[in-house]
Design a protein around this motif. Structure first.
Motif, PDB file in Angstrom:
ATOM      1  N   LEU A 172      39.779  35.737  13.986  1.00 55.25           N
ATOM      2  CA  LEU A 172      39.820  34.378  14.488  1.00 55.25           C
ATOM      3  C   LEU A 172      38.676  33.620  13.841  1.00 55.25           C
ATOM      4  CD1 LEU A 172      37.768  34.198  17.537  1.00 55.25           C
ATOM      5  CD2 LEU A 172      39.059  36.310  17.361  1.00 55.25           C
ATOM      6  N   PHE A 173      38.660  32.313  14.020  1.00 50.89           N
ATOM      7  CA  PHE A 173      37.583  31.503  13.440  1.00 50.89           C
ATOM      8  C   PHE A 173      36.816  30.813  14.553  1.00 50.89           C
ATOM      9  CE2 PHE A 173      41.167  28.638  13.779  1.00 50.89           C
ATOM     10  CZ  PHE A 173      40.597  27.465  14.236  1.00 50.89           C
ATOM     11  N   THR A 174      35.591  30.483  14.241  1.00 51.31           N
ATOM     12  CA  THR A 174      34.735  29.775  15.188  1.00 51.31           C
ATOM     13  C   THR A 174      33.598  29.117  14.412  1.00 51.31           C
ATOM     14  OG1 THR A 174      33.597  30.006  17.340  1.00 51.31           O
ATOM     15  CG2 THR A 174      33.157  31.707  15.691  1.00 51.31           C
ATOM     16  N   PRO A 175      33.000  28.075  14.950  1.00 46.24           N
ATOM     17  CA  PRO A 175      31.830  27.510  14.274  1.00 46.24           C
ATOM     18  C   PRO A 175      30.688  28.532  14.206  1.00 46.24           C
ATOM     19  CG  PRO A 175      32.716  25.930  15.837  1.00 46.24           C
ATOM     20  CD  PRO A 175      33.433  27.232  16.078  1.00 46.24           C
ATOM     21  N   ILE A 231      38.508  20.054  12.137  1.00 48.89           N
ATOM     22  CA  ILE A 231      38.113  21.468  12.165  1.00 48.89           C
ATOM     23  C   ILE A 231      37.626  21.898  10.784  1.00 48.89           C
ATOM     24  CG2 ILE A 231      39.019  23.832  12.360  1.00 48.89           C
ATOM     25  CD1 ILE A 231      40.844  22.740  14.635  1.00 48.89           C
ATOM     26  N   GLN A 232      38.313  21.440   9.751  1.00 51.64           N
ATOM     27  CA  GLN A 232      37.982  21.832   8.385  1.00 51.64           C
ATOM     28  C   GLN A 232      36.601  21.318   7.949  1.00 51.64           C
ATOM     29  OE1 GLN A 232      39.518  23.909   6.395  1.00 51.64           O
ATOM     30  NE2 GLN A 232      41.378  24.228   7.550  1.00 51.64           N
ATOM     31  N   THR A 233      36.049  20.337   8.646  1.00 49.42           N
ATOM     32  CA  THR A 233      34.712  19.839   8.285  1.00 49.42           C
ATOM     33  C   THR A 233      33.592  20.689   8.885  1.00 49.42           C
ATOM     34  OG1 THR A 233      34.498  18.342  10.188  1.00 49.42           O
ATOM     35  CG2 THR A 233      35.583  17.460   8.199  1.00 49.42           C
ATOM     36  N   LEU A 234      33.930  21.583   9.805  1.00 52.83           N
ATOM     37  CA  LEU A 234      32.919  22.403  10.480  1.00 52.83           C
ATOM     38  C   LEU A 234      32.491  23.580   9.613  1.00 52.83           C
ATOM     39  CD1 LEU A 234      34.593  22.545  14.012  1.00 52.83           C
ATOM     40  CD2 LEU A 234      32.760  21.003  13.240  1.00 52.83           C
TER      41      LEU A 234
END
Length: 132
Positions: free
Chosen positions: A40-43, A112-115
């Motif tokens: 999964l993804f997360t900042p 989201i893609q900018t994070l």
């Protein structure tokens, strides 16, 4: 480990419920890899990442939605924080969970893609399942 039936179930656009050591349960988007890991993804600055730095234990449970036969799969193991591939994963998962033709969803994905994202990868040490 994960069976072919588990992987088929986990490839559906279902929410997983992630727990990391000393952290609350959080609903997440996820992907089961061909090797049987869960990612999964997360900042990068999220509390999940800080908690995993201190204790890498994590688990995720995924359940069938209301209206289907009761079924769930639970995966527990050590999670690693991987710097590469998070942006691509976010895009794949957004496509899986959202209609990206909807401008609102496309805009959310762009945000989201900018994070500064990282991938969390759980390598199964224990798998439990139930199918009624």
């Amino acid at each position: 480990m994960l069976t072919p039936d588990d992987l088929e179930f986990l490839r559906r656009p279902l929410h997983g419920f992630l727990t990391v050591a000393d952290g609350p349960v959080r609903p997440v988007w996820f992907e089961a890899t061909g090797e049987g890991a869960i990612q999964l993804f997360t900042p990068r600055e999220s509390p999940k990442v800080r908690r995993l730095d201190g204790d890498p234990r994590a688990s995720i449970i995924v359940a069938a939605p209301v209206g289907e036969r009761e079924r769930w799969v639970s995966v527990s193991g050590r999670a690693t924080v991987e710097p590469g591939g998070a942006q691509e994963l976010a895009a794949r998962l957004a496509e899986r969970y959202w209609d990206l033709e909807d401008p609102a969803h496309a805009g959310e994905l762009a945000g989201i893609q900018t994070l500064d994202l990282v991938r969390l990868v759980i390598r199964p040490e224990r798998v439990s399942r139930y199918l009624m």
